[in-house]
Design a protein around this motif. Structure first.
Motif, mmCIF file in Angstrom:
data_model
loop_
_atom_site.group_PDB
_atom_site.id
_atom_site.type_symbol
_atom_site.label_atom_id
_atom_site.label_comp_id
_atom_site.label_asym_id
_atom_site.label_seq_id
_atom_site.Cartn_x
_atom_site.Cartn_y
_atom_site.Cartn_z
ATOM 1 N N VAL A 1 -12.807 6.364 5.047
ATOM 2 C CA VAL A 1 -12.640 6.742 3.644
ATOM 3 C C VAL A 1 -13.930 6.388 2.916
ATOM 4 C CG1 VAL A 1 -11.521 6.090 1.461
ATOM 5 C CG2 VAL A 1 -10.126 6.617 3.462
ATOM 6 N N ILE A 2 -14.429 7.303 2.098
ATOM 7 C CA ILE A 2 -15.649 7.082 1.317
ATOM 8 C C ILE A 2 -15.274 6.859 -0.140
ATOM 9 C CG2 ILE A 2 -17.868 8.039 0.594
ATOM 10 C CD1 ILE A 2 -17.727 9.841 3.107
ATOM 11 N N ALA A 3 -15.633 5.688 -0.683
ATOM 12 C CA ALA A 3 -15.319 5.364 -2.075
ATOM 13 C C ALA A 3 -16.609 5.203 -2.869
ATOM 14 C CB ALA A 3 -14.484 4.089 -2.154
ATOM 15 N N ASP A 4 -16.888 6.190 -3.731
ATOM 16 C CA ASP A 4 -18.092 6.173 -4.554
ATOM 17 C C ASP A 4 -17.870 7.097 -5.733
ATOM 18 O OD1 ASP A 4 -20.928 6.837 -5.484
ATOM 19 O OD2 ASP A 4 -21.344 5.408 -3.873
ATOM 20 N N ARG B 1 -3.883 -7.645 1.160
ATOM 21 C CA ARG B 1 -2.516 -7.114 1.288
ATOM 22 C C ARG B 1 -1.934 -7.393 2.663
ATOM 23 N NH1 ARG B 1 -0.169 -2.004 2.652
ATOM 24 N NH2 ARG B 1 1.766 -1.624 1.507
ATOM 25 N N ASP B 2 -2.757 -7.275 3.667
ATOM 26 C CA ASP B 2 -2.285 -7.499 5.032
ATOM 27 C C ASP B 2 -3.469 -7.948 5.875
ATOM 28 O OD1 ASP B 2 -1.235 -7.542 7.529
ATOM 29 O OD2 ASP B 2 -0.658 -5.434 7.606
ATOM 30 N N ARG B 3 -3.532 -9.227 6.181
ATOM 31 C CA ARG B 3 -4.681 -9.770 6.924
ATOM 32 C C ARG B 3 -4.782 -9.189 8.322
ATOM 33 N NH1 ARG B 3 -7.183 -14.282 5.073
ATOM 34 N NH2 ARG B 3 -7.719 -14.888 7.190
ATOM 35 N N ASP B 4 -3.687 -8.615 8.812
ATOM 36 C CA ASP B 4 -3.692 -8.091 10.173
ATOM 37 C C ASP B 4 -3.927 -6.585 10.235
ATOM 38 O OD1 ASP B 4 -3.140 -10.613 11.272
ATOM 39 O OD2 ASP B 4 -1.011 -10.374 10.856
ATOM 40 N N ALA C 1 -9.477 3.974 -4.296
ATOM 41 C CA ALA C 1 -9.793 3.467 -2.961
ATOM 42 C C ALA C 1 -8.654 2.627 -2.405
ATOM 43 C CB ALA C 1 -11.084 2.645 -3.004
ATOM 44 N N VAL C 2 -8.089 1.767 -3.250
ATOM 45 C CA VAL C 2 -6.962 0.934 -2.815
ATOM 46 C C VAL C 2 -5.765 1.808 -2.450
ATOM 47 C CG1 VAL C 2 -5.285 -0.811 -3.532
ATOM 48 C CG2 VAL C 2 -7.700 -1.060 -4.171
ATOM 49 N N ALA C 3 -5.466 2.782 -3.306
ATOM 50 C CA ALA C 3 -4.293 3.637 -3.088
ATOM 51 C C ALA C 3 -4.437 4.478 -1.822
ATOM 52 C CB ALA C 3 -4.073 4.539 -4.302
ATOM 53 N N ILE C 4 -5.598 5.098 -1.649
ATOM 54 C CA ILE C 4 -5.765 5.991 -0.501
ATOM 55 C C ILE C 4 -5.861 5.196 0.801
ATOM 56 C CG2 ILE C 4 -8.293 6.144 -0.473
ATOM 57 C CD1 ILE C 4 -7.957 9.164 -0.011
ATOM 58 N N THR C 5 -6.376 3.978 0.717
ATOM 59 C CA THR C 5 -6.438 3.137 1.916
ATOM 60 C C THR C 5 -5.045 2.727 2.354
ATOM 61 O OG1 THR C 5 -8.640 2.313 1.362
ATOM 62 C CG2 THR C 5 -7.341 0.995 2.895
ATOM 63 N N ARG C 6 -4.210 2.378 1.398
ATOM 64 C CA ARG C 6 -2.838 2.004 1.734
ATOM 65 C C ARG C 6 -2.058 3.193 2.298
ATOM 66 N NH1 ARG C 6 -1.342 -1.868 -3.512
ATOM 67 N NH2 ARG C 6 -2.663 -3.626 -2.862
ATOM 68 N N GLU C 7 -2.412 4.379 1.840
ATOM 69 C CA GLU C 7 -1.714 5.576 2.313
ATOM 70 C C GLU C 7 -2.183 5.998 3.701
ATOM 71 O OE1 GLU C 7 -1.323 10.350 1.204
ATOM 72 O OE2 GLU C 7 -2.311 8.962 -0.187
ATOM 73 N N LEU C 8 -3.502 6.008 3.922
ATOM 74 C CA LEU C 8 -4.059 6.570 5.153
ATOM 75 C C LEU C 8 -4.385 5.532 6.225
ATOM 76 C CD1 LEU C 8 -6.507 9.206 3.580
ATOM 77 C CD2 LEU C 8 -4.174 9.570 4.433
ATOM 78 N N MET C 9 -4.521 4.266 5.846
ATOM 79 C CA MET C 9 -4.869 3.190 6.769
ATOM 80 C C MET C 9 -6.070 3.562 7.646
ATOM 81 S SD MET C 9 -2.990 0.623 6.084
ATOM 82 C CE MET C 9 -3.190 -0.418 7.520
ATOM 83 N N THR D 1 -11.942 -4.272 -2.695
ATOM 84 C CA THR D 1 -12.031 -4.884 -1.360
ATOM 85 C C THR D 1 -11.041 -6.020 -1.221
ATOM 86 O OG1 THR D 1 -14.373 -4.303 -1.120
ATOM 87 C CG2 THR D 1 -13.561 -6.137 0.208
ATOM 88 N N ARG D 2 -10.989 -6.860 -2.223
ATOM 89 C CA ARG D 2 -10.088 -8.006 -2.193
ATOM 90 C C ARG D 2 -8.634 -7.551 -2.063
ATOM 91 N NH1 ARG D 2 -11.851 -10.136 -6.505
ATOM 92 N NH2 ARG D 2 -13.396 -11.452 -5.495
ATOM 93 N N ARG D 3 -8.253 -6.533 -2.812
ATOM 94 C CA ARG D 3 -6.864 -6.057 -2.769
ATOM 95 C C ARG D 3 -6.532 -5.396 -1.437
ATOM 96 N NH1 ARG D 3 -5.688 -3.497 -8.836
ATOM 97 N NH2 ARG D 3 -6.504 -5.281 -10.000
ATOM 98 N N ILE D 4 -7.473 -4.637 -0.924
ATOM 99 C CA ILE D 4 -7.236 -3.955 0.357
ATOM 100 C C ILE D 4 -7.051 -4.965 1.480
ATOM 101 C CG2 ILE D 4 -8.367 -2.578 2.161
ATOM 102 C CD1 ILE D 4 -9.619 -0.911 -0.128
ATOM 103 N N LEU D 5 -7.906 -5.981 1.519
ATOM 104 C CA LEU D 5 -7.889 -6.913 2.632
ATOM 105 C C LEU D 5 -6.874 -8.033 2.479
ATOM 106 C CD1 LEU D 5 -11.724 -7.140 3.341
ATOM 107 C CD2 LEU D 5 -10.019 -5.625 4.373
#
Length: 224
Positions: free
Chosen positions: A6-9, A73-76, A40-48, A67-71
């Motif tokens: 995913v490209i976030a810019d 949410r689930d350390r694994d 970025a957070v939303a699409i990352t959670r959707e597409l993993m 970045t903080r929210r994405i990482l």
């Protein structure tokens, strides 16, 4: 299997350029784009995806908090964040590494380095080899008070501590194995145990921890 990216810019030209470069590689698949941190957070959670190329300065939500929210949410989860920045000594990049990002690239990076960086992070490693990353970490840990020794540091065996010191200099598993005259598989096992005992997500956070606790001191490229 392809590395899903995913490209976030917030700049369309940047996203288009990176998509064209990465999309031409048979083992990389750009699965989504985001124009700000919230997206970025939303699409990352959707597409993993495997990798998020994350700009720092974006509207609504900056890349650090994203970045903080994405990482957090689930350390694994399988997603790694690779920070994009215009400046090679941006204090925000250090904060992003501390938040769990796996490294960073300059936006004007040559094409082959962009591709190699995505592959490195996509394989679960940290992009720490460039000297600029080490310099950045040194720059900002030097201005901060030493951190308390994490409990997990005392749990490391003498061999694990030796591997940790070498890891903190930014060298990869193969180079560590060569230094210690052991197999690379053995080093991989040590690194996995080190990260688990220290309670850190990846090598990037481990390197920051090594500098903050004084295990590696700014200005030194070899362990004490």
């Amino acid at each position: 299997m392809s590395i899903r990216v995913v490209i976030a810019d917030d700049q369309q030209l940047i996203r288009d350029g990176f998509r064209m470069i990465l999309g031409s590689e048979p083992d990389i698949d750009v699965v989504g784009e985001a124009t700000n941190g919230a997206e970025a957070v939303a699409i990352t959670r959707e597409l993993m995806p495997d990798v998020v190329l994350m700009d720092i300065r974006m509207p609504e939500l900056d890349g650090i908090e994203a970045t903080r929210r994405i990482l957090a949410r689930d350390r694994d989860n399988r997603t790694s964040v690779l920070i994009l920045t215009t400046f090679d000594l941006d204090e925000y990049v250090y904060d992003a590494l501390l938040a769990g990002a796996s490294g960073f690239l300059l936006k004007d990076v040559p094409k082959h380095q962009l591709i190699a960086g995505v592959r490195t992070v996509g394989a679960g490693d940290a992009l720490l080899a460039p000297s600029i990353t080490r310099r950045l970490i040194e720059e900002f840990t030097a201005t901060r008070a030493p951190a308390n020794t994490p409990p997990g540091l005392d749990e490391l065996t003498p061999r694990e501590l030796e591997v940790f010191r070498l890891l903190a200099t930014g060298i990869n598993n193969a180079e560590i194995a060569q230094r210690l005259v052991v197999g690379e598989t053995t080093i991989k096992t040590h690194v996995t145990r080190i990260l688990m005992k220290l309670g850190v997500r990846d090598r990037g956070q481990a390197v920051v921890l090594a500098y903050e606790t004084g295990l590696i001191t700014p200005g030194r490229t070899t362990p004490k």
